[in-house]
Design a protein around this motif. Structure first.
Motif, PDB file in Angstrom:
ATOM      1  N   SER A  96     -73.103  31.028  26.724  1.00  0.00           N
ATOM      2  CA  SER A  96     -71.657  31.193  26.813  1.00  0.00           C
ATOM      3  C   SER A  96     -70.983  29.829  26.671  1.00  0.00           C
ATOM      4  CB  SER A  96     -71.302  31.842  28.156  1.00  0.00           C
ATOM      5  OG  SER A  96     -70.247  31.151  28.792  1.00  0.00           O
ATOM      6  N   THR A  97     -69.964  29.778  25.789  1.00  0.00           N
ATOM      7  CA  THR A  97     -69.239  28.523  25.533  1.00  0.00           C
ATOM      8  C   THR A  97     -68.692  27.963  26.844  1.00  0.00           C
ATOM      9  OG1 THR A  97     -68.643  29.273  23.345  1.00  0.00           O
ATOM     10  CG2 THR A  97     -67.293  27.527  24.256  1.00  0.00           C
ATOM     11  N   ALA A  98     -68.069  28.809  27.656  1.00  0.00           N
ATOM     12  CA  ALA A  98     -67.465  28.347  28.916  1.00  0.00           C
ATOM     13  C   ALA A  98     -68.536  27.733  29.828  1.00  0.00           C
ATOM     14  CB  ALA A  98     -66.772  29.511  29.614  1.00  0.00           C
ATOM     15  N   GLU A  99     -69.722  28.351  29.845  1.00  0.00           N
ATOM     16  CA  GLU A  99     -70.803  27.853  30.714  1.00  0.00           C
ATOM     17  C   GLU A  99     -71.327  26.502  30.220  1.00  0.00           C
ATOM     18  OE1 GLU A  99     -74.715  29.857  32.545  1.00  0.00           O
ATOM     19  OE2 GLU A  99     -73.374  31.236  31.492  1.00  0.00           O
ATOM     20  N   VAL A 100     -71.435  26.359  28.903  1.00  0.00           N
ATOM     21  CA  VAL A 100     -71.921  25.086  28.344  1.00  0.00           C
ATOM     22  C   VAL A 100     -70.933  23.966  28.680  1.00  0.00           C
ATOM     23  CG1 VAL A 100     -72.445  23.832  26.214  1.00  0.00           C
ATOM     24  CG2 VAL A 100     -73.274  26.166  26.517  1.00  0.00           C
ATOM     25  N   TYR A 101     -69.636  24.227  28.488  1.00  0.00           N
ATOM     26  CA  TYR A 101     -68.620  23.209  28.832  1.00  0.00           C
ATOM     27  C   TYR A 101     -68.684  22.889  30.328  1.00  0.00           C
ATOM     28  CZ  TYR A 101     -66.194  22.657  24.382  1.00  0.00           C
ATOM     29  OH  TYR A 101     -65.880  22.339  23.092  1.00  0.00           O
ATOM     30  N   ALA A 102     -68.885  23.894  31.160  1.00  0.00           N
ATOM     31  CA  ALA A 102     -68.912  23.687  32.612  1.00  0.00           C
ATOM     32  C   ALA A 102     -70.101  22.806  33.019  1.00  0.00           C
ATOM     33  CB  ALA A 102     -68.970  25.026  33.334  1.00  0.00           C
ATOM     34  N   LEU A 139     -54.941  31.281  19.155  1.00  0.00           N
ATOM     35  CA  LEU A 139     -56.027  32.255  19.027  1.00  0.00           C
ATOM     36  C   LEU A 139     -57.355  31.716  19.579  1.00  0.00           C
ATOM     37  CD1 LEU A 139     -55.231  33.500  15.408  1.00  0.00           C
ATOM     38  CD2 LEU A 139     -54.716  34.689  17.545  1.00  0.00           C
ATOM     39  N   GLY A 140     -57.550  30.383  19.521  1.00  0.00           N
ATOM     40  CA  GLY A 140     -58.809  29.798  20.004  1.00  0.00           C
ATOM     41  C   GLY A 140     -58.921  28.362  19.542  1.00  0.00           C
ATOM     42  N   SER A 141     -59.823  27.614  20.179  1.00  0.00           N
ATOM     43  CA  SER A 141     -59.906  26.168  19.933  1.00  0.00           C
ATOM     44  C   SER A 141     -60.404  25.817  18.531  1.00  0.00           C
ATOM     45  CB  SER A 141     -60.829  25.523  20.960  1.00  0.00           C
ATOM     46  OG  SER A 141     -60.410  25.863  22.259  1.00  0.00           O
ATOM     47  N   ASP A 142     -61.208  26.694  17.915  1.00  0.00           N
ATOM     48  CA  ASP A 142     -61.760  26.378  16.595  1.00  0.00           C
ATOM     49  C   ASP A 142     -60.899  26.904  15.446  1.00  0.00           C
ATOM     50  OD1 ASP A 142     -64.076  24.987  17.302  1.00  0.00           O
ATOM     51  OD2 ASP A 142     -65.199  26.842  17.627  1.00  0.00           O
ATOM     52  N   ASP A 199     -55.470  22.274  32.264  1.00  0.00           N
ATOM     53  CA  ASP A 199     -55.492  23.682  31.835  1.00  0.00           C
ATOM     54  C   ASP A 199     -56.922  24.240  31.762  1.00  0.00           C
ATOM     55  OD1 ASP A 199     -56.530  22.507  29.561  1.00  0.00           O
ATOM     56  OD2 ASP A 199     -54.909  23.103  28.210  1.00  0.00           O
ATOM     57  N   GLY A 200     -57.931  23.435  32.196  1.00  0.00           N
ATOM     58  CA  GLY A 200     -59.311  23.924  32.236  1.00  0.00           C
ATOM     59  C   GLY A 200     -60.104  23.622  30.974  1.00  0.00           C
ATOM     60  N   TYR A 201     -59.416  23.297  29.871  1.00  0.00           N
ATOM     61  CA  TYR A 201     -60.107  22.944  28.625  1.00  0.00           C
ATOM     62  C   TYR A 201     -60.515  21.470  28.667  1.00  0.00           C
ATOM     63  CZ  TYR A 201     -58.841  27.306  26.341  1.00  0.00           C
ATOM     64  OH  TYR A 201     -58.744  28.621  25.995  1.00  0.00           O
ATOM     65  N   HIS A 202     -61.438  21.101  27.785  1.00  0.00           N
ATOM     66  CA  HIS A 202     -61.849  19.700  27.679  1.00  0.00           C
ATOM     67  C   HIS A 202     -61.231  19.080  26.437  1.00  0.00           C
ATOM     68  CE1 HIS A 202     -64.846  21.290  30.415  1.00  0.00           C
ATOM     69  NE2 HIS A 202     -65.138  20.044  30.755  1.00  0.00           N
ATOM     70  N   ASP A 203     -60.827  17.810  26.565  1.00  0.00           N
ATOM     71  CA  ASP A 203     -60.420  17.083  25.365  1.00  0.00           C
ATOM     72  C   ASP A 203     -61.674  16.781  24.567  1.00  0.00           C
ATOM     73  OD1 ASP A 203     -57.641  16.827  25.285  1.00  0.00           O
ATOM     74  OD2 ASP A 203     -57.674  15.345  26.898  1.00  0.00           O
ATOM     75  N   LEU A 204     -61.568  16.923  23.272  1.00  0.00           N
ATOM     76  CA  LEU A 204     -62.733  16.649  22.432  1.00  0.00           C
ATOM     77  C   LEU A 204     -62.318  15.971  21.138  1.00  0.00           C
ATOM     78  CD1 LEU A 204     -62.526  19.039  20.106  1.00  0.00           C
ATOM     79  CD2 LEU A 204     -63.488  20.427  21.903  1.00  0.00           C
ATOM     80  N   ARG A 205     -63.328  15.485  20.444  1.00  0.00           N
ATOM     81  CA  ARG A 205     -63.079  14.967  19.089  1.00  0.00           C
ATOM     82  C   ARG A 205     -64.269  15.389  18.248  1.00  0.00           C
ATOM     83  NH1 ARG A 205     -61.752   9.201  19.402  1.00  0.00           N
ATOM     84  NH2 ARG A 205     -63.916   9.044  19.998  1.00  0.00           N
ATOM     85  N   GLY A 220     -57.720  16.889  20.842  1.00  0.00           N
ATOM     86  CA  GLY A 220     -57.120  17.719  21.887  1.00  0.00           C
ATOM     87  C   GLY A 220     -58.177  18.731  22.290  1.00  0.00           C
ATOM     88  N   ARG A 221     -57.789  19.978  22.552  1.00  0.00           N
ATOM     89  CA  ARG A 221     -58.818  21.015  22.784  1.00  0.00           C
ATOM     90  C   ARG A 221     -59.230  21.660  21.475  1.00  0.00           C
ATOM     91  NH1 ARG A 221     -55.439  26.317  23.196  1.00  0.00           N
ATOM     92  NH2 ARG A 221     -57.362  27.273  22.471  1.00  0.00           N
ATOM     93  N   GLY A 222     -58.660  21.142  20.377  1.00  0.00           N
ATOM     94  CA  GLY A 222     -58.929  21.667  19.033  1.00  0.00           C
ATOM     95  C   GLY A 222     -57.628  21.963  18.308  1.00  0.00           C
TER      96      GLY A 222
HETATM   97  O1  C5P Z   1     -60.906  28.330  22.995  1.00  0.00           O
HETATM   98  P1  C5P Z   1     -62.160  29.122  23.128  1.00  0.00           P
HETATM   99  O2  C5P Z   1     -61.914  30.561  23.439  1.00  0.00           O
HETATM  100  O3  C5P Z   1     -63.098  28.915  21.994  1.00  0.00           O
HETATM  101  O4  C5P Z   1     -62.912  28.511  24.410  1.00  0.00           O
HETATM  102  C1  C5P Z   1     -63.862  29.197  25.181  1.00  0.00           C
HETATM  103  C2  C5P Z   1     -64.109  28.451  26.493  1.00  0.00           C
HETATM  104  O5  C5P Z   1     -64.779  27.205  26.244  1.00  0.00           O
HETATM  105  C3  C5P Z   1     -62.855  28.070  27.248  1.00  0.00           C
HETATM  106  O6  C5P Z   1     -62.455  29.102  28.103  1.00  0.00           O
HETATM  107  C4  C5P Z   1     -63.295  26.833  28.033  1.00  0.00           C
HETATM  108  O7  C5P Z   1     -63.992  27.187  29.201  1.00  0.00           O
HETATM  109  C5  C5P Z   1     -64.294  26.171  27.088  1.00  0.00           C
HETATM  110  N1  C5P Z   1     -63.663  25.108  26.269  1.00  0.00           N
HETATM  111  C6  C5P Z   1     -63.363  23.891  26.856  1.00  0.00           C
HETATM  112  N2  C5P Z   1     -62.771  22.909  26.083  1.00  0.00           N
HETATM  113  C7  C5P Z   1     -62.527  23.099  24.755  1.00  0.00           C
HETATM  114  C8  C5P Z   1     -62.841  24.338  24.160  1.00  0.00           C
HETATM  115  C9  C5P Z   1     -63.417  25.329  24.935  1.00  0.00           C
HETATM  116  O8  C5P Z   1     -63.586  23.669  28.047  1.00  0.00           O
HETATM  117  N3  C5P Z   1     -61.971  22.116  24.035  1.00  0.00           N
END
Ligand code: C5P
Length: 287
Positions: A177-183, A133-136, A19-25, A150-152
């Motif tokens: 940008s959050t998306a850019e940092v993850y990328a 609403l968002g990962s956090d 789904d493009g998100y990253h798994d995190l802990r 998971g992604r949060g």
């Molecule tokens: O969920 P949120 O809107 O905070 O995420 C912003 C962007 O950060 C996502 O579109 C995605 O590119 C990246 N992201 C990710 N993996 C996560 C959380 C955020 O890749 N667990």
């Protein structure tokens, strides 16, 4: 209500998912730095923003995308209520700082409407709803010291009791940008759990030095390569006497650990002398 910012004490990033998100802990904890949210009955969902610090809401964007507004719309949908609410938001947490300001506002609206409309939804259920609403948002809705995976969307309150940590926040004056940092992030290959265990151990021991040594953020190299000011703020915090330094979320806010409240004041004063905006704060591990 206070809508508390959070910091990530640890943040590990694993594989990118389908789904493009990253798994995190990540271990996250609320801090004393906060927005203020007041809710008043109204016909429509409306938002009124006041800046507690000049310029802090500059990037807030269109109301329709605001997380607090979306949280209110989510509660309307879940409860079937047709009335709206006036959300009065006093904004102090800078947008794009990695402190979860928008998520904190959304979490406050979820709790506030749960009370105002007497919906009696449990904290765990609210955190489950928050994921859309968002990962956090789930972690900040649950509150306290939380492990997010998971992604949060998977959140559990940590059983470990932690003493209050004194910190200094530094805003480097630049945003990433959050998306850019993850990328740009190189995901971690192993998933051994050692980083979280080290932090749990340090938190239960109550020694600020041990907590400082256990801080970890796997997004730092990517964020620092995209934004030099973050590396500069990190170096300045070290030079000002912080025990250990890390970044919150995807940045750009950097925080340093201090021995106690007086030490945090001293570090913040040293940073002000270097021309940096620094705030002494503390963790609020208990809701
Ligand atoms: O969920 P949120 O809107 O905070 O995420 C912003 C962007 O950060 C996502 O579109 C995605 O590119 C990246 N992201 C990710 N993996 C996560 C959380 C955020 O890749 N667990």
């Amino acid at each position: 209500m206070k809508a508390r910012a959070k910091i990530n004490l640890t943040l590990e990033v694993f594989d990118r998912r389908a789904d493009g998100y990253h798994d995190l802990r990540s271990l996250v904890v609320p801090i004393s730095f906060a927005d203020e949210v007041s809710l008043r009955p109204a016909d429509e969902v409306t938002l009124h923003v006041t800046e507690a610090v000049s310029g802090v809401a500059d990037w807030i964007g269109p109301t329709a995308n605001n997380l607090a507004v979306r949280a209110a719309q989510l509660m309307q949908r879940v409860s079937g209520r047709t009335e709206g609410v006036l959300i009065d938001l006093v904004k102090r947490i800078p947008i794009g700082s990695g402190l979860g300001g928008g998520s904190a506002d959304a979490a406050a609206v979820l709790h506030g409407l749960n009370d105002l409309w007497r919906l009696d939804i449990s904290d765990d259920e609210l955190a489950g709803l928050a994921a859309e609403l968002g990962s956090d948002v789930p972690a900040q809705t649950l509150g306290g010291l939380v492990l997010m995976t998971g992604r949060g969307e998977h959140v559990t309150r940590e059983a470990v009791s932690m003493s209050i940590l004194h910190l200094v926040l530094v805003f480097p004056g630049a945003f990433v940008s959050t998306a850019e940092v993850y990328a740009h992030c190189v995901p971690q290959l192993t998933n051994g759990g050692q980083i979280v265990d080290n932090m749990r151990h340090a938190l239960s021991g109550g020694e600020a030095e041990a907590v400082a040594a256990a801080l970890y953020n796997g997004l730092s190299p990517a964020a620092e390569s995209l934004c030099r000011e973050i590396a500069r703020a990190r170096a300045a915090l070290r030079a000002a006497g912080a025990l250990g330094v890390s970044m919150s979320g995807s940045g750009s806010c950097v925080f340093g650990l201090a021995r106690d409240a007086a030490d945090a004041q001293r570090v913040a004063k040293n940073l002000a002398g270097m021309g940096l905006t620094a705030f002494p704060v503390h963790t609020c591990p208990v809701m």
